[in-house]
Design an enzyme around this catalytic site. Sequence first.
Site, PDB file in Angstrom:
ATOM      1  N   SER A  71       0.829  -1.210   0.000  1.00 13.87           N
ATOM      2  CA  SER A  71       0.000   0.000   0.000  1.00 13.87           C
ATOM      3  C   SER A  71       0.865   1.262   0.000  1.00 13.87           C
ATOM      4  O   SER A  71       2.006   1.255   0.454  1.00 13.87           O
ATOM      5  CB  SER A  71      -0.915   0.032   1.224  1.00 13.87           C
ATOM      6  OG  SER A  71      -1.688  -1.139   1.305  1.00 13.87           O
TER       7      SER A  71
HETATM    8  N1  SAH Z   1      -0.903  -4.930   4.245  1.00 17.37           N
HETATM    9  C1  SAH Z   1      -0.194  -4.934   2.978  1.00 17.37           C
HETATM   10  C2  SAH Z   1      -1.118  -4.733   1.808  1.00 17.37           C
HETATM   11  C3  SAH Z   1      -1.147  -5.904   0.931  1.00 17.37           C
HETATM   12  S1  SAH Z   1      -2.309  -5.847  -0.418  1.00 17.37           S
HETATM   13  C4  SAH Z   1       0.928  -3.904   3.022  1.00 17.37           C
HETATM   14  O1  SAH Z   1       1.385  -3.567   4.077  1.00 17.37           O
HETATM   15  O2  SAH Z   1       1.374  -3.463   2.003  1.00 17.37           O
HETATM   16  C5  SAH Z   1      -3.632  -6.794   0.238  1.00 17.37           C
HETATM   17  C6  SAH Z   1      -3.348  -8.247   0.570  1.00 17.37           C
HETATM   18  O3  SAH Z   1      -4.583  -8.850   0.969  1.00 17.37           O
HETATM   19  C7  SAH Z   1      -2.819  -9.108  -0.582  1.00 17.37           C
HETATM   20  O4  SAH Z   1      -1.604  -9.681  -0.231  1.00 17.37           O
HETATM   21  C8  SAH Z   1      -3.907 -10.173  -0.775  1.00 17.37           C
HETATM   22  O5  SAH Z   1      -3.400 -11.436  -1.121  1.00 17.37           O
HETATM   23  C9  SAH Z   1      -4.541 -10.202   0.602  1.00 17.37           C
HETATM   24  N2  SAH Z   1      -5.908 -10.748   0.643  1.00 17.37           N
HETATM   25  C10 SAH Z   1      -6.931 -10.562  -0.230  1.00 17.37           C
HETATM   26  N3  SAH Z   1      -8.019 -11.234   0.172  1.00 17.37           N
HETATM   27  C11 SAH Z   1      -7.679 -11.864   1.341  1.00 17.37           C
HETATM   28  C12 SAH Z   1      -8.381 -12.721   2.235  1.00 17.37           C
HETATM   29  N4  SAH Z   1      -9.651 -13.079   2.041  1.00 17.37           N
HETATM   30  N5  SAH Z   1      -7.706 -13.175   3.320  1.00 17.37           N
HETATM   31  C13 SAH Z   1      -6.422 -12.830   3.557  1.00 17.37           C
HETATM   32  N6  SAH Z   1      -5.713 -12.037   2.746  1.00 17.37           N
HETATM   33  C14 SAH Z   1      -6.332 -11.549   1.642  1.00 17.37           C
END
Ligand code: SAH
Length: 222
Positions: A71
Amino acid sequence: MLSEKDINGIGMTSRRTRERLVNRLRDKGIHNEQVLDAIRNTPRHLFVDEAIASRAYEDTPLPIGHGQTISQPYIVARMTELLLGDRPPVRVLEVGTGCGYQSAILSQLVDRVFTVERIQALLQQARKRFRQLRLYNIQARHTDGGWGWEQHAPFEGIIVTAAPERIPQALLEQLDVGGRLVIPVGAQGGAQTLCVIHRTPSGFEREDHEAVSFVPLLGGTG
Ligand code: SAH
């Protein structure tokens, strides 16, 4: 283990470059000094591929593989600020570990972080980073986060870093009374709204904040 030099960075990943990012976030309205300190102290360049490490302190999302992104720092800071509120939570559940950057920020601000991710490969890399950075108060699990993490519930804080069309019921149930859930809600491709849900003794109250753009919260594990 990582050396001080790895963690402190040089040139485009140095402390000075990070300070510029912190100033930028302050200009954009982030006021919580603890959050800004955590951003300053967290080596974001170690959470992305080496090939793009020089862009790690730009205020922009970056690819982390598997169609996912780390993000934008402003969004991480904003969501963290909303999660902390005026009474910081002690135990936090994060849904969507991704590369682990948001978890690393949280680990400096709350007692314990529970984080879940549906893509196993991303989770393994994130766990390795937590060990390397000695962030021992983070527990990570491979699962569909739409189900929360029942075993450790209730949580005073829950933060979701992928967008569902509707808020999963399990997350509402696992939120402690007095706790807050920070979550982007809305259809993919359409406008998503960053929401804070407060659990009160009598129910839930929703507070809407700015429009945001997140990857979708998907069902099942990948
Ligand atoms: N927190 C991260 C953002 C990652 S993007 C950061 O610090 O940058 C969002 C993430 O959510 C992705 O890795 C995706 O695989 C995960 N995601 C999407 N749906 C999900 C679900 N149902 N359960 C767990 N993770 C999920």
